[in-house]
Design a protein around this motif. Sequence first.
Motif, PDB file in Angstrom:
ATOM      1  N   VAL A 204       0.828  -1.204   0.000  1.00 36.31           N
ATOM      2  CA  VAL A 204       0.000   0.000   0.000  1.00 36.31           C
ATOM      3  C   VAL A 204       0.865   1.258   0.000  1.00 36.31           C
ATOM      4  CG1 VAL A 204      -1.626   1.351   1.383  1.00 36.31           C
ATOM      5  CG2 VAL A 204      -2.021  -1.081   1.036  1.00 36.31           C
ATOM      6  N   GLU A 205       1.923   1.268   0.810  1.00 34.47           N
ATOM      7  CA  GLU A 205       2.768   2.461   0.885  1.00 34.47           C
ATOM      8  C   GLU A 205       3.531   2.693  -0.411  1.00 34.47           C
ATOM      9  OE1 GLU A 205       5.180   2.118   4.383  1.00 34.47           O
ATOM     10  OE2 GLU A 205       3.584   2.879   5.696  1.00 34.47           O
ATOM     11  N   GLU A 206       3.986   1.634  -1.050  1.00 33.64           N
ATOM     12  CA  GLU A 206       4.697   1.794  -2.325  1.00 33.64           C
ATOM     13  C   GLU A 206       3.782   2.389  -3.393  1.00 33.64           C
ATOM     14  OE1 GLU A 206       7.979  -1.866  -1.979  1.00 33.64           O
ATOM     15  OE2 GLU A 206       6.164  -2.096  -3.198  1.00 33.64           O
ATOM     16  N   ASN A 207       2.545   1.918  -3.438  1.00 28.95           N
ATOM     17  CA  ASN A 207       1.618   2.428  -4.445  1.00 28.95           C
ATOM     18  C   ASN A 207       1.079   3.800  -4.080  1.00 28.95           C
ATOM     19  OD1 ASN A 207       0.903   0.328  -6.745  1.00 28.95           O
ATOM     20  ND2 ASN A 207       1.340  -0.819  -4.876  1.00 28.95           N
ATOM     21  N   ALA A 208       0.982   4.088  -2.788  1.00 26.95           N
ATOM     22  CA  ALA A 208       0.603   5.434  -2.367  1.00 26.95           C
ATOM     23  C   ALA A 208       1.680   6.435  -2.785  1.00 26.95           C
ATOM     24  CB  ALA A 208       0.390   5.480  -0.859  1.00 26.95           C
ATOM     25  N   GLU A 209       2.945   6.012  -2.737  1.00 30.75           N
ATOM     26  CA  GLU A 209       4.039   6.877  -3.163  1.00 30.75           C
ATOM     27  C   GLU A 209       3.998   7.106  -4.677  1.00 30.75           C
ATOM     28  OE1 GLU A 209       7.254   9.392  -2.943  1.00 30.75           O
ATOM     29  OE2 GLU A 209       6.010   8.586  -1.322  1.00 30.75           O
ATOM     30  N   ILE A 210       3.625   6.066  -5.429  1.00 31.05           N
ATOM     31  CA  ILE A 210       3.470   6.226  -6.883  1.00 31.05           C
ATOM     32  C   ILE A 210       2.412   7.280  -7.177  1.00 31.05           C
ATOM     33  CG2 ILE A 210       2.631   5.086  -8.978  1.00 31.05           C
ATOM     34  CD1 ILE A 210       3.932   2.498  -7.926  1.00 31.05           C
ATOM     35  N   LYS A 211       1.293   7.210  -6.458  1.00 31.82           N
ATOM     36  CA  LYS A 211       0.228   8.193  -6.629  1.00 31.82           C
ATOM     37  C   LYS A 211       0.708   9.596  -6.255  1.00 31.82           C
ATOM     38  CE  LYS A 211      -3.802   7.330  -5.005  1.00 31.82           C
ATOM     39  NZ  LYS A 211      -4.826   6.977  -4.012  1.00 31.82           N
ATOM     40  N   LYS A 212       1.426   9.675  -5.149  1.00 28.47           N
ATOM     41  CA  LYS A 212       1.914  10.971  -4.676  1.00 28.47           C
ATOM     42  C   LYS A 212       2.833  11.624  -5.708  1.00 28.47           C
ATOM     43  CE  LYS A 212       4.379  12.999  -0.730  1.00 28.47           C
ATOM     44  NZ  LYS A 212       5.048  12.691   0.566  1.00 28.47           N
ATOM     45  N   GLN A 213       3.755  10.838  -6.268  1.00 29.78           N
ATOM     46  CA  GLN A 213       4.689  11.380  -7.258  1.00 29.78           C
ATOM     47  C   GLN A 213       3.958  11.780  -8.539  1.00 29.78           C
ATOM     48  OE1 GLN A 213       7.826  12.101  -6.695  1.00 29.78           O
ATOM     49  NE2 GLN A 213       7.789  11.236  -4.645  1.00 29.78           N
ATOM     50  N   ALA A 214       2.957  10.984  -8.928  1.00 30.54           N
ATOM     51  CA  ALA A 214       2.189  11.307 -10.132  1.00 30.54           C
ATOM     52  C   ALA A 214       1.376  12.579  -9.933  1.00 30.54           C
ATOM     53  CB  ALA A 214       1.275  10.136 -10.502  1.00 30.54           C
ATOM     54  N   HIS A 215       0.783  12.723  -8.756  1.00 34.92           N
ATOM     55  CA  HIS A 215       0.028  13.946  -8.462  1.00 34.92           C
ATOM     56  C   HIS A 215       0.951  15.169  -8.457  1.00 34.92           C
ATOM     57  CE1 HIS A 215      -4.067  12.717  -7.773  1.00 34.92           C
ATOM     58  NE2 HIS A 215      -3.691  11.719  -7.008  1.00 34.92           N
ATOM     59  N   ALA A 216       2.169  15.004  -7.940  1.00 34.96           N
ATOM     60  CA  ALA A 216       3.135  16.106  -7.944  1.00 34.96           C
ATOM     61  C   ALA A 216       3.477  16.518  -9.375  1.00 34.96           C
ATOM     62  CB  ALA A 216       4.392  15.701  -7.188  1.00 34.96           C
TER      63      ALA A 216
END
Length: 389
Positions: A204-216
Amino acid sequence: SLMRPDIINRLEDLEDNLRKQWNDDQRESPWHRIERAQQTIDAVAVRYNLLEGAMGFRSQFFSNARMLLRVIEESGKPDGKRLREYRDSARSSLELRLLSNQPLYDDYEILTLTDSLTFLVNKLGLDDLLVRRVLDGKSPADRAVELIAGTRLGKRGDGSASTLPDKRRRILAGGQGAIEASDDTMLSLARLIDRESRTLRTLVEENAEIKKQAHAELTRLRLERSPVSIAPDATFTLRLAYGTVKGVTGQPSESRPWTTIRDLFAKADTENNRSPFDLPESWRSARGALTDSKSTAIPLNFLSTADIIGGNSGSPVVNTTNELVGVIFDGNKDSLVLDIAYDDVRARAIAVSAGAIMTSLEQVYDAKELLAELRTCHLKHSTTNKKDE
């Protein structure tokens, strides 16, 4: 707010325009990365919430067991490799929670654990291997009784059926050897689910980070391509929001976007002092003094178009001459839309006025020392401003 076409259509138009500006055919778009990551999270969300989120094990005894298990295991790793809540910077607050003297009561712990174990079974089913191992052939209610009766990881309050001693400090001091030697039922339960729980957390944390970077990346694109200046979203750092004192069109606040102390008493009278409109004794006693003065005309709460959302309570409100005029503490129902888009048509922040605060301190709470301190600070601030001018 999500059903307001004026808000949602505006957001959809902004996103459609942004999608048209993405012209990198060599990379997967941020939207695709977010979608793929969210699908991965969705696939394990129920299991993650039940295990890592502990929704299937609601008991303070279980929370203590998990903290003990992990603080000992994580302490053997380099600080940067640990789960964030077990790093050295969080150690003191972690131990404060772990070794808390909060009294625990067996009946209550059994009740919440039975309820959550039942929830676990309903969500995952009795055929799930982990569920079968957790229940150990018993019903959720019987298993909860067994687990609570066999744990010594908390201070029991007076009246609890069990008199087992609290062994949290002993196990914490004993480290891994104490964990392995312990027959504590909650510690055994925490060990039983910990491997899968950690795996789910990592996913979950790895994919949450993917989302965070994409949103940035999307935010950078939006800021670069926008024809007008855009205020960036808040990032848990200090932020200044601008607004005006203004009511909502078509509502009573349109002509007067504030209430007064007089309105406070009038509302209590209209509601016959029934809860939650009943005033405390301190205000009822001060009513005579307040109504005999100009105090009742002092603004109590006022509305403004400042951009706020949950977490802003306590923010100071200053006017154009840098004077503190209030403190934000709430918003109207329509202000919830500010979580996804700014709106100054219906969304309003609510602040208590500085005048009402000072009046209540003086005439209701008799806080003479605090008032003197505040007035001294005000005089110093005024003098400093005059020197600066």
